[in-house]
Design an enzyme around this catalytic site. Structure first.
Site, PDB file in Angstrom:
ATOM      1  N   TRP A 359       9.440 -30.417   2.179  1.00 57.30           N
ATOM      2  CA  TRP A 359       9.066 -29.174   1.471  1.00 57.30           C
ATOM      3  C   TRP A 359       8.479 -28.133   2.432  1.00 57.30           C
ATOM      4  O   TRP A 359       8.208 -26.999   2.031  1.00 57.30           O
ATOM      5  CB  TRP A 359       8.058 -29.471   0.356  1.00 57.30           C
ATOM      6  CG  TRP A 359       6.651 -29.736   0.835  1.00 57.30           C
ATOM      7  CD1 TRP A 359       6.288 -30.511   1.916  1.00 57.30           C
ATOM      8  CD2 TRP A 359       5.435 -29.228   0.293  1.00 57.30           C
ATOM      9  NE1 TRP A 359       4.927 -30.535   2.042  1.00 57.30           N
ATOM     10  CE2 TRP A 359       4.371 -29.758   1.064  1.00 57.30           C
ATOM     11  CE3 TRP A 359       5.132 -28.405  -0.782  1.00 57.30           C
ATOM     12  CZ2 TRP A 359       3.027 -29.471   0.786  1.00 57.30           C
ATOM     13  CZ3 TRP A 359       3.797 -28.126  -1.051  1.00 57.30           C
ATOM     14  CH2 TRP A 359       2.767 -28.655  -0.274  1.00 57.30           C
ATOM     15  N   ASP A 360       8.299 -28.498   3.713  1.00 55.71           N
ATOM     16  CA  ASP A 360       7.679 -27.583   4.675  1.00 55.71           C
ATOM     17  C   ASP A 360       8.418 -26.246   4.778  1.00 55.71           C
ATOM     18  O   ASP A 360       7.864 -25.256   5.277  1.00 55.71           O
ATOM     19  CB  ASP A 360       7.610 -28.223   6.064  1.00 55.71           C
ATOM     20  CG  ASP A 360       6.858 -29.547   6.059  1.00 55.71           C
ATOM     21  OD1 ASP A 360       7.089 -30.341   5.139  1.00 55.71           O
ATOM     22  OD2 ASP A 360       6.067 -29.794   6.983  1.00 55.71           O
ATOM     23  N   GLU A 498      -1.003 -36.834  -0.088  1.00 51.22           N
ATOM     24  CA  GLU A 498      -0.344 -38.143   0.049  1.00 51.22           C
ATOM     25  C   GLU A 498      -1.313 -39.321   0.047  1.00 51.22           C
ATOM     26  O   GLU A 498      -0.870 -40.468   0.092  1.00 51.22           O
ATOM     27  CB  GLU A 498       0.489 -38.163   1.329  1.00 51.22           C
ATOM     28  CG  GLU A 498       1.597 -37.134   1.302  1.00 51.22           C
ATOM     29  CD  GLU A 498       2.545 -37.248   2.484  1.00 51.22           C
ATOM     30  OE1 GLU A 498       2.114 -37.712   3.547  1.00 51.22           O
ATOM     31  OE2 GLU A 498       3.720 -36.851   2.327  1.00 51.22           O
ATOM     32  N   LYS A 619      -5.780 -35.768   1.407  1.00 53.16           N
ATOM     33  CA  LYS A 619      -5.258 -35.555   2.758  1.00 53.16           C
ATOM     34  C   LYS A 619      -5.104 -34.048   3.017  1.00 53.16           C
ATOM     35  O   LYS A 619      -5.323 -33.558   4.100  1.00 53.16           O
ATOM     36  CB  LYS A 619      -3.904 -36.247   2.862  1.00 53.16           C
ATOM     37  CG  LYS A 619      -3.205 -36.063   4.193  1.00 53.16           C
ATOM     38  CD  LYS A 619      -1.883 -36.807   4.192  1.00 53.16           C
ATOM     39  CE  LYS A 619      -1.137 -36.603   5.500  1.00 53.16           C
ATOM     40  NZ  LYS A 619       0.220 -37.151   5.453  1.00 53.16           N
ATOM     41  N   GLN A 620      -4.673 -33.330   1.976  1.00 54.40           N
ATOM     42  CA  GLN A 620      -4.365 -31.907   2.135  1.00 54.40           C
ATOM     43  C   GLN A 620      -4.467 -31.222   0.778  1.00 54.40           C
ATOM     44  O   GLN A 620      -4.626 -31.875  -0.250  1.00 54.40           O
ATOM     45  CB  GLN A 620      -2.968 -31.742   2.698  1.00 54.40           C
ATOM     46  CG  GLN A 620      -1.870 -32.215   1.766  1.00 54.40           C
ATOM     47  CD  GLN A 620      -0.596 -32.564   2.500  1.00 54.40           C
ATOM     48  OE1 GLN A 620      -0.432 -33.688   2.954  1.00 54.40           O
ATOM     49  NE2 GLN A 620       0.305 -31.614   2.612  1.00 54.40           N
TER      50      GLN A 620
HETATM   51  C1  BGC Z   1       2.433 -34.009   4.946  1.00 57.65           C
HETATM   52  C2  BGC Z   1       3.555 -33.433   4.100  1.00 57.65           C
HETATM   53  C3  BGC Z   1       4.583 -32.805   5.014  1.00 57.65           C
HETATM   54  C4  BGC Z   1       5.062 -33.813   6.031  1.00 57.65           C
HETATM   55  C5  BGC Z   1       6.024 -33.220   7.009  1.00 57.65           C
HETATM   56  C6  BGC Z   1       3.011 -34.966   5.954  1.00 57.65           C
HETATM   57  O1  BGC Z   1       1.990 -35.423   6.786  1.00 57.65           O
HETATM   58  O2  BGC Z   1       1.508 -34.694   4.143  1.00 57.65           O
HETATM   59  O3  BGC Z   1       3.039 -32.468   3.219  1.00 57.65           O
HETATM   60  O4  BGC Z   1       5.657 -32.374   4.257  1.00 57.65           O
HETATM   61  O5  BGC Z   1       3.952 -34.295   6.752  1.00 57.65           O
HETATM   62  O6  BGC Z   1       5.444 -32.193   7.722  1.00 57.65           O
END
Ligand code: BGC
Length: 807
Positions: A359-360, A498, A619-620
């Site tokens: 999704w980035d 995550e 985490k985010q």
């Molecule tokens: C993040 C995701 C991201 C992925 C790729 C993961 O560490 O939690 O949000 O899409 O890395 O960058």
């Protein structure tokens, strides 16, 4: 260090792999890490070359079962070039005394320089100067120029120039238990006295890769033709030759290579094309001419200028911003337009996340939309071409419409791994990240944003709308009606955070009513209905016939979009998911004092036999993603549509609540948090911004950048300046501006492409000046502080910012 160069002035073996990633050169078609040309993969070095979309699948026996992963394949190493003096040891930086060292990445021209003065064990002092490029004009070409000056000695130097196909995928230690041999040999031969050819093929995807290398030799600028020996194996071919140097003389070896694959357009056969291309290519200097012209043109579109109150730091930050733009353009460039490739979260710079597409894109496209939307369009088509696979995935999971995968590679199948290794505990853990269905909302969002910026109704009609409608359908089928609450619910998913993939002690993975997912689903449904209204009648009819979309289904979407459930707790806190409030608070202080930054709290807890699922820790950004994507006004409208109260006061409360419970384990996290704080806590926002800016250059996650840059965060930091600090919004056919610069920023200057017009924007603390290039098309509708303006070709608008509070 100036604002156009990344400079290292000493050799540090421990940082070498990080620097290789940061000094990668590429052109959107292929990328080559900034490894020392004389090196092979070992503890210090990792040469790597990757093709955009060059994947291969391999199976591994793992704990009694077979798992399959699709990797971005490390291609034969074309860089390979080394030398030895008087039959001594082949050059190795760790075996000579380095007298001076400088490695410079020239961002303006897309050149990597390496300048080393060294003394060998016999006291011979030499100077080595190298330059390399991966051509931005001709996507198939790259070149390495090496000069060696004999400072205090005379004698013979033996050179070896190779195409090395004896490479495996070995950039990520966590993957080392997995199968990693992707290439098999096809052909290795000399074409003529100065040219070698190596052809290899991936063993599952049958991608044929041909490299041709032409090595030319000069002594003090006079061309030499020394006799050459060929070393040949099935997967390796090299030439060796000797040159005699007198003290003070210099030898210059120029290696030009061409890389083709069987998937290229307008070719007869990849080997033939590589040979022809390399035979036709000019020398290094000639190649540099067109290469730097292309970079000059790209910078004209993409560069930004920022001045900070603190001049020195400002220049470094400016350089980092340019480094971010540079890596974006090396990953996706005008060459991408002819490829079937997506934008990988880690660039084509290393093997982390296997070159997969996540999704980035959501963080990357806004920068492209406002500079070169043609690139976004082609990247959206990467998704469109995989709509069939997404439909099949939805069907198999029991849903309607299209369900795009969390991680996407070659054909759009779900590529998320089934188990992942916690390096801290050595345990292989089930990986449920594929439950991040929100990637589907991101895809619809990206189509819509592209349309908002470009007004490209043709694209929307023929490609974009179909994706949005099918994704809307998927969301509708994912909901369950709760008759008691009279609300729709979504069960068993993961949000962007995550750390949480299940309820504590639950047997099945997934969480219910993730706020971000539910609200994004609502947004997609509303968007789908708007798209239907926008489409020209005939196309709407065609699409509805093809998709068998009837009015009762659209009415159902409308109902869901008004009755989706959101869960709240405490003092107007939007719950990350249902039951979040029941989780325990984490003792952050204890963990921080024991483990430092605790970015990977998930790994720490798992190694302790615990799980983040038990705690209120993220985490985010998850809930806060909503404040990143939507303006307060838009959120209010969505809440009102759902019949939930919305008070602007709740925004800072939610930000404070979740920020205190986030470890920033993803580099995306600082970008989002910096954004959401920008109006309420300008200092806090700027501090997080600076952290986000340094994430890769300092490898703040401690070891992840050597495995590939973080492109989402890189693009996000640049986009944050434009869409957040300048407050650029493209919505409803109107360009909105609402600047709110952090105190530390004194001036910001950039160019934008919006609906076919080119705009120049300059902002200081006092003034905002907007100029529209002369162009006879529709005037731009612009809103600044609730005042509507029209901007025509040739117009300049100026706004006084003195005394205007941020709103
Ligand atoms: C993040 C995701 C991201 C992925 C790729 C993961 O560490 O939690 O949000 O899409 O890395 O960058």
């Amino acid at each position: 260090m100036n604002s156009w160069s990344l400079v290292y002035d000493s050799f540090d073996p421990e940082k070498e792999k990080l620097r290789e990633a940061l000094c990668t050169l590429g052109n959107g078609y292929f990328c080559t890490r900034g490894a020392a040309p004389e090196s092979d993969a070992n503890e210090v070095h990792y040469p790597g070359t990757y093709l955009a979309g060059g994947y291969n699948r391999l199976q591994t026996q793992m704990a009694g079962r077979v798992i399959e992963n699709e990797d971005l394949v490390n291609l034969p190493n074309w860089l390979s070039l080394t030398f030895r003096i008087h039959g001594g040891e082949w050059f190795d930086m760790q075996k000579v005394k380095i007298l001076s060292y400088r490695q410079t990445l020239d961002l303006k021209q897309g050149l990597l320089h390496r300048n080393i003065r060294f003394a060998d064990a016999q006291g011979r002092i030499s100077r080595l100067d190298q330059r390399r490029l991966v051509h931005m004009g001709n996507r198939h070409l790259a070149a390495l120029e090496t000069s060696l000056v004999a400072e205090n000695w005379s004698g013979e130097v033996e050179w070896r120039s190779a195409l090395d196909g004896q490479v495996v995928n070995d950039n990520v230690e966590r993957y080392s238990d997995l199968a990693n041999r992707h290439l098999e040999p096809l052909e290795a031969r000399s074409i003529d006295a100065e040219t070698l050819l190596l052809k290899m093929c991936t063993n599952q995807s049958r991608l044929e890769i041909a490299q041709a290398a032409r090595t030319r030799v000069y002594v003090d600028d006079t061309r030499h033709n020394p006799p050459r020996n060929t070393l040949r194996k099935d997967d390796f071919i090299a030439q060796t030759f000797k040159l005699s140097l007198q003290q003070g003389q210099s030898a210059r070896v120029e290696k030009v290579i061409a890389l083709y694959t069987c998937r290229d357009e307008a070719i007869a056969e990849s080997g033939l094309e590589a040979q022809t291309a390399v035979a036709r290519a000019g020398g290094f200097e000639e190649l540099l001419g067109d290469h730097s012209l292309r970079w000059h043109q790209l910078w004209r579109r993409f560069d930004m200028n920022l001045e900070e109150a603190n001049g020195d730091k400002g220049a470094t930050n400016m350089m980092i911003l340019r480094l971010h733009i540079f890596h974006l353009l090396q990953t996706v460039s005008p060459h991408t337009i002819h490829l079937d490739a997506g934008v990988p979260s880690r660039g084509w710079h290393g093997e982390a996340y296997r070159g997969h597409i996540f999704w980035d894109e959501l963080f990357i496209f806004p920068l492209l939309n406002l500079r070169m939307p043609e690139i976004t369009r082609t990247l959206l088509n990467y998704r469109y071409r995989r709509l069939g696979e997404a439909r099949a995935a939805a069907r198999e999971a029991g849903f309607d419409g299209a369900m795009y995968p969390w991680q996407s590679g070659s054909n759009g199948r779900e590529e998320s791994q089934k188990v992942h290794l916690n390096p801290q505990s050595g345990n292989w853990i089930p990986d449920n990240s594929r439950l991040q269905r929100h990637v589907n909302a991101a895809i619809a969002w990206n189509v819509w944003q592209y349309f908002q910026v470009t007004d490209d109704l043709e694209y929307l009609s023929f490609f974009g709308a179909e994706m949005i409608l099918e994704i809307a359908r998927f969301w509708a089928s994912l909901t369950t009606w709760n008759a008691k609450l009279e609300r729709y619910e979504i069960f068993g998913v993961m949000g962007p955070d995550e750390y949480h993939d299940a309820y504590p002690a639950a047997e099945r993975p997934g969480l219910d009513n993730n706020a971000y997912t539910n609200l994004m689903a609502v947004w997609v449904l509303v968007c789908a209905m708007e798209v239907l209204d926008l489409l020209p009648g005939d196309r709407r009819q065609e699409l509805c016939e093809i998709l068998d979309l009837k009015q009762d289904e659209i009415d159902h979407w409308d109902h869901i979009s008004r009755r989706m459930r959101l869960v709240f707790h405490g003092d107007d806190i939007l719950s990350q998911f249902e039951g979040y409030d029941k989780l325990e608070e984490l003792d952050w202080e204890t963990y921080r004092s024991k483990h430092g930054k605790v970015m990977r709290l998930d790994r720490i807890l798992e190694a302790e036999g615990d799980s983040p699922n038990r705690y209120k820790c993220s985490k985010q950004a998850d809930v806060l993603m909503l404040f990143y994507l939507f303006s307060a006004e838009e959120l209010k409208a969505l809440f009102q549509r759902l019949g939930y109260p919305f008070d602007y006061e709740t925004i800072p409360k939610n930000i404070e609540y979740y920020l205190a419970r986030t470890s920033h384990g993803s580099t995306l996290s600082q970008v989002v948090h910096s954004w959401v704080l920008s109006r309420s806590d300008r200092k806090g926002s700027w501090d997080l911004y600076l952290e986000a800016l340094r994430a890769d250059i300092d490898d703040i996650q401690g070891g992840t950048t050597p495995e590939g840059i973080h492109l989402g965060a890189m693009a996000g930091t640049v986009d944050l300046l434009q869409r957040c600090y300048i407050g650029i919004e493209t919505r409803g056919g109107v360009l909105r501006l609402n600047p709110c610069l952090p105190q530390e920023l004194t001036r910001l200057c950039l160019q934008l492409h919006y609906r076919g017009q080119l705009l120049t924007l300059q902002i200081t603390k006092e003034k905002m000046r907007l100029t529209c290039q002369i162009c006879e098309i529709e005037p731009i509708q612009l809103i600044y502080r609730d005042q509507q303006h029209q901007l025509r070709g040739g117009d300049t608008l100026e706004f006084d910012l003195v005394g205007k509070e941020c709103s």
